[in-house]
Motif scaffolding. Structure first.
Motif, short mmCIF file in Angstrom:
data_model
loop_
_atom_site.label_atom_id
_atom_site.label_comp_id
_atom_site.label_asym_id
_atom_site.label_seq_id
_atom_site.Cartn_x
_atom_site.Cartn_y
_atom_site.Cartn_z
N MET A 1 -2.56 -3.10 12.79
CA MET A 1 -2.10 -3.08 11.43
C MET A 1 -0.77 -2.54 11.19
O MET A 1 -0.67 -1.38 11.79
CB MET A 1 -3.09 -2.47 10.72
CG MET A 1 -3.48 -3.35 9.28
SD MET A 1 -4.92 -2.34 8.55
CE MET A 1 -4.34 -1.39 7.67
N THR A 2 0.14 -3.13 10.29
CA THR A 2 1.26 -2.41 9.97
C THR A 2 1.02 -1.42 8.81
O THR A 2 0.12 -2.04 8.06
CB THR A 2 2.47 -3.67 9.79
OG1 THR A 2 2.01 -4.31 8.73
CG2 THR A 2 2.71 -3.99 11.07
N ALA A 3 2.18 -0.76 8.50
CA ALA A 3 1.86 0.30 7.24
C ALA A 3 2.62 -0.25 6.09
O ALA A 3 3.34 0.50 5.44
CB ALA A 3 2.31 1.44 7.63
N THR A 4 2.54 -1.57 5.92
CA THR A 4 3.24 -2.04 4.76
C THR A 4 2.58 -2.40 3.55
O THR A 4 2.72 -3.62 2.92
CB THR A 4 4.20 -3.26 5.50
OG1 THR A 4 3.08 -4.23 5.74
CG2 THR A 4 5.08 -2.94 6.26
N VAL A 5 1.29 -1.76 3.40
CA VAL A 5 0.52 -2.32 2.38
C VAL A 5 1.07 -2.28 0.96
O VAL A 5 1.05 -3.17 0.13
CB VAL A 5 -0.75 -1.37 2.46
CG1 VAL A 5 -1.64 -1.90 1.24
CG2 VAL A 5 -1.55 -1.47 3.65
N ILE A 26 -6.54 2.47 -15.37
CA ILE A 26 -7.56 3.70 -15.54
C ILE A 26 -9.06 3.13 -15.42
O ILE A 26 -9.81 3.57 -14.76
CB ILE A 26 -7.30 4.45 -16.66
CG1 ILE A 26 -5.82 5.34 -16.58
CG2 ILE A 26 -8.38 5.46 -16.89
CD1 ILE A 26 -5.58 6.05 -17.79
N ARG A 29 -9.78 1.72 -11.95
CA ARG A 29 -9.92 2.76 -11.23
C ARG A 29 -11.54 3.48 -11.43
O ARG A 29 -12.21 3.64 -10.16
CB ARG A 29 -8.98 4.00 -11.13
CG ARG A 29 -7.81 3.61 -10.59
CD ARG A 29 -6.50 4.61 -10.85
NE ARG A 29 -5.34 3.95 -10.41
CZ ARG A 29 -4.32 4.40 -11.01
NH1 ARG A 29 -4.27 5.52 -11.94
NH2 ARG A 29 -3.09 3.89 -10.78
N VAL A 32 -14.07 1.12 -9.89
CA VAL A 32 -14.28 1.38 -8.47
C VAL A 32 -14.79 2.46 -8.02
O VAL A 32 -15.93 2.64 -7.25
CB VAL A 32 -12.76 1.44 -7.78
CG1 VAL A 32 -13.08 1.73 -6.12
CG2 VAL A 32 -12.23 0.21 -7.78
N MET A 33 -14.51 3.54 -8.93
CA MET A 33 -15.23 4.84 -8.60
C MET A 33 -16.87 4.67 -9.02
O MET A 33 -17.66 5.33 -8.10
CB MET A 33 -14.81 6.09 -9.39
CG MET A 33 -13.45 6.51 -9.34
SD MET A 33 -13.53 7.46 -7.62
CE MET A 33 -14.09 9.12 -8.51
N LEU A 36 -18.50 3.14 -6.25
CA LEU A 36 -18.51 3.41 -4.95
C LEU A 36 -19.84 3.78 -4.49
O LEU A 36 -20.05 3.38 -3.19
CB LEU A 36 -17.54 4.43 -5.02
CG LEU A 36 -16.67 5.02 -3.60
CD1 LEU A 36 -16.10 3.72 -3.35
CD2 LEU A 36 -15.84 6.35 -3.88
#
Lengths: 316, 459
Positions: A1-5, A26, A29, A32-33, A36
């Motif tokens: 996996m490359t770090a280009t997210v 906000i 997020r 998602v929290m 979780l």
């Protein structure tokens, strides 16, 4: 996996990501929290064990010993050298073919009756729903008594009307049919869903049939049944998935007997894992069951557009 | 009041999110194991099964041990019902948190020993010479100089009977000396006389109602030590002595199996599985309620019989060619993972000694050491005052002079063999197949599973 997210440069002047407002971000997020715990639960207790079991199914791991990679040997053994695999699969299929249609038919009929305008309707609804809320183990203990050939209620009732009794779960031929009968008793769950479905059928359609001179049968055949197909479809899918995983009755009531007649697949799987300690083989059995359930579900969905009617007319 | 908005959290990248989720999953998965490890070393866990009376008896024994050894590592009893026991042990071993010491079924014990999960007691023989004074058949060897365990206690098969039932039927009590043991026919005859329907008729009388039986003569021994003993008495068995040949389809074995099935379906003196019911009551309850008049069961059933004050007597089993009883018992083993091996061995020796614990005097166990079978003074130490008359002849003399070890104590792969034998025996019990069909049908299933016997070694 490359770090280009997320490699795009971010400057104060660049537009908000995905075009959402700050408040929206906000909210996202926090969403998602809040989700979780459920996500963690799914990953930790479902996804991770599934992935682990897939790997374990490729080993000959027995409890207490180090696992050894054996490739697909467990799967080969299942189909070539394990008679219990096929007999347990058959017992499960037999049970499913009996329990699912019977529960749905009984639930449908009862829902039709409950939908009629009768006095004490809500009392009947509660009565029919009660079996669905009895815990399965308590249910099993109750049915062990009902099935008792000597002093059980079923044989006493049969004797009362002059019919011969049965050995129920104690004989090879009658064990699975007995458990099917018991499963049908728990139809309340499906009946409630049917009832909700029935109440959603538009009145004007029935009126149209009446105007055209149609009777009760025409109403049922041309309105009720087609309008209920999505509910029937739902009940078939969930019913089949549930019935293929039947376990408690075998564990509590019959221990797989007599003569392995009720050695259901999941009970056999459980015994392989925790009595024979063969975790590798048990994991392979679990994956086969998963694939079987998935295949049947996909087939049911594929087939559904031929008989399931959705009012919106989009197929599904 | 002003509402303070929380500071906006930093955004998650997808990777960050997955890392967080993965980390949380790891903690969730490892948590129980970590907590279990952290508390594992402070005490010794003793795991066991048994009846409610056995639970109390073991709890008392451990309490007494803790009192006597107050300065040492405390022992905690962990009771698990016998039906779930094997599963629980498997789960604990899989989670690397086995108990320190406990009961084990023989099949599972050999399985765990083969995976080095049990302490090799041979390494402790020099330090604890008491380990060597037991009856030879009670040792479980799993290789040269590899001693997995001892029997928990000695077990032997006894014919229990309700004395009131015998009196009511006007029958003489069954014989208590091996040399005068009933023949099978005499046993069946007594069982017929003891079987009564609701109207008090027995199966030899006309109009006997087999579907409304008040008292059965006996329970057909379709398995366990009772069947082992009857087979051995007729010179038969499940497998040959070396454990490599299947022998249950010999003429002698088929005779025994058919006789047992006939108790139910021909003589109608024993309940069918359906009549016995699921979760059938224990031997003591069956005898106490006079649902059954005679039962073959292990000596451990005495605990419940004595505690519930059943009017019972003991007798020797019916015989075919030779009188005998089958002996054996579950294993008591120490797990290799224990942090206190010496203390565990000491507890092991402690509970095996009738001088320390009253599990012998209350009828649950019979001793492993030979002296308790031969020396009068030693016998008096474990045969309780309330034991039934002739216990000495029935249990002690018969075990010593006519005891035959249960075949599955020393046969390899016994758990797998039982998984084939049990369903087949169920069709014998339900009457779906004859003894000959069952015995012959099993041959091809059993033969590939035979792996011989475990070694035996002198100590």
């Amino acid at each position: 996996m490359t770090a280009t997210v997320d490699a795009r440069p971010r400057t104060p002047s660049s537009p908000p990501t995905r075009g959402r407002s700050k408040a929206g971000r906000i909210e996202g997020r926090w969403g998602v929290m809040m989700a979780l715990p459920a996500i963690i639960g799914f990953v930790a207790f479902t996804l991770a064990p599934m992935i682990a079991s897939l790997f374990i199914s490729l080993t000959d791991w027995t409890i207490g010993a180090a696992p050894q990679f054996v490739g697909v040997e467990n799967y080969v053994r299942m189909f070539s050298a394990d008679s219990s695999f096929f007999s347990s699969l058959w017992a499960t299929v037999y049970y499913t073919l009996g329990a699912v249609p019977l529960s749905i038919i009984v639930a449908f009929v009862v829902a039709l009756l409950l939908n009629a305008n009768v006095r004490g309707q809500s009392v009947f609804r509660v009565i029919y729903y009660i079996p669905a809320i009895v815990p399965i183990v308590a249910n099993s203990m109750l049915w062990i008594w009902l099935f008792n050939p000597d002093f059980g209620l079923l044989n006493s009732a049969l004797a009362r009307v002059g019919l011969p009794g049965s050995d129920w779960i104690f004989a090879e031929e009658t064990a699975v049919p007995s458990l099917i009968l018991m499963a049908t008793w728990g139809f309340g769950n499906i009946a409630v869903i049917f009832l909700a479905g029935l109440q959603g059928v538009p009145r004007h359609l029935y009126e149209a049939i009446s105007v055209d001179g149609g009777g009760a049968w025409s109403k049922f055949r041309h309105i009720t049944l087609p309008m209920m197909t999505p509910v029937i479809f739902y009940s078939v899918v969930t019913g089949v998935i549930g019935a293929l995983q039947v376990f408690v009755q075998a564990a509590v009531m019959t221990e797989g007997g007599p003569n392995d007649a009720t050695l259901f697949f999941v009970y056999y799987l459980y015994r392989t894992a925790f009595t024979n300690n063969e975790m590798g083989y048990a994991s392979a059995l679990a994956w086969i069951l998963f694939l079987i359930i998935m295949a049947i579900t996909v087939l049911l969905f594929r087939n559904s557009n031929k008989w399931v009617y959705y009012e919106a007319g989009t197929g599904r | 009041m002003t509402i303070q908005h929380p500071p906006a959290p930093r955004g998650f990248s997808r990777r960050g999110f997955l890392q967080l989720g993965g980390g949380a999953a790891l903690v969730a998965a490892a948590g129980p194991a970590l907590t279990a490890c952290s508390g594992g070393g402070d005490d010794i866990t003793f795991m066991y099964w048994g009846s409610a009376y056995e639970q109390t008896a073991i709890k008392d024994m451990l309490g007494k041990y803790n009192e006597e050894k107050s300065n040492e590592v405390p022992v905690n009893g962990q009771y698990t019902p016998v039906g779930d026991y094997e599963t629980k042990i498997s789960s604990l071993v899989a989670a690397n948190t086995p108990p320190d010491i406990g009961y084990l079924g023989v099949g599972q014990m050999y399985d765990l020993a083969g995976k080095d999960q049990l302490l090799n007691l041979y390494d402790y023989v020099d330090a604890y010479p008491e380990l060597t004074d037991r009856l030879p058949s009670s040792y479980f060897w799993y290789g040269p100089d590899k001693l997995a365990a001892n029997q928990l206690a000695m077990g032997m098969q006894i014919l229990y009977f309700n004395t009131d039932s015998f009196e009511a039927a006007g029958l003489e009590r069954p014989p208590f000396e091996a040399t005068s043991a009933w023949s099978w026919d005499e046993f069946v005859e007594a069982a017929i006389a003891l079987t009564l329907d609701d109207e008090g008729r027995n199966p030899s009388e006309s109009g006997f109602d087999a579907s409304n039986v008040a008292q059965f003569g006996t329970i057909a021994p379709f398995g366990g030590g009772g069947l082992n003993a009857l087979l051995a008495s007729n010179g038969a068995g499940y497998v040959s002595e070396d454990g490599l040949q299947y022998t249950l389809d010999s003429a002698e074995a088929i005779t025994v199996l058919q006789n047992i099935q006939d108790l139910v379906y021909e003589h109608r003196v024993a309940p069918s599985p359906a009549q016995l019911g699921k979760n059938a009551p224990t031997t003591s309850v069956q005898l106490q309620t006079q649902r059954v008049a005679m039962i073959v069961d292990g000596n451990w059933a005495m605990l419940d019989l004595l505690e519930s004050e059943v009017p019972f007597g003991v007798a020797v089993l019916p015989q075919y060619q030779v009188p005998l009883t089958a002996t054996g018992g579950a294993a008591g083993a120490i797990f290799a993972a224990t942090e206190h091996p010496e203390e565990a061995v000491e507890l092991y020796l402690y509970y095996n000694d009738p001088e320390n614990v009253d599990l012998f005097q209350n009828g649950l166990w019979a001793p492993l050491q030979e002296k308790y079978y031969t020396d009068e003074a030693e016998i008096a130490k474990w045969v309780g005052d309330d034991f039934p008359e002739h216990f000495r002849e029935v249990a002690i003399d018969t075990t010593l002079n006519h005891g035959v070890t249960n075949w599955d104590q020393q046969t390899k792969n016994s758990d797998s063999l039982w998984q084939k034998i049990t369903p087949a025996m169920e069709s014998l019990q339900t009457g779906d197949a004859t003894a000959e069909e069952v015995a012959q049908g099993l041959r091809e299933e059993i033969e590939p599973l035979l792996e011989g016997t475990w070694p035996v070694q002198e100590l």
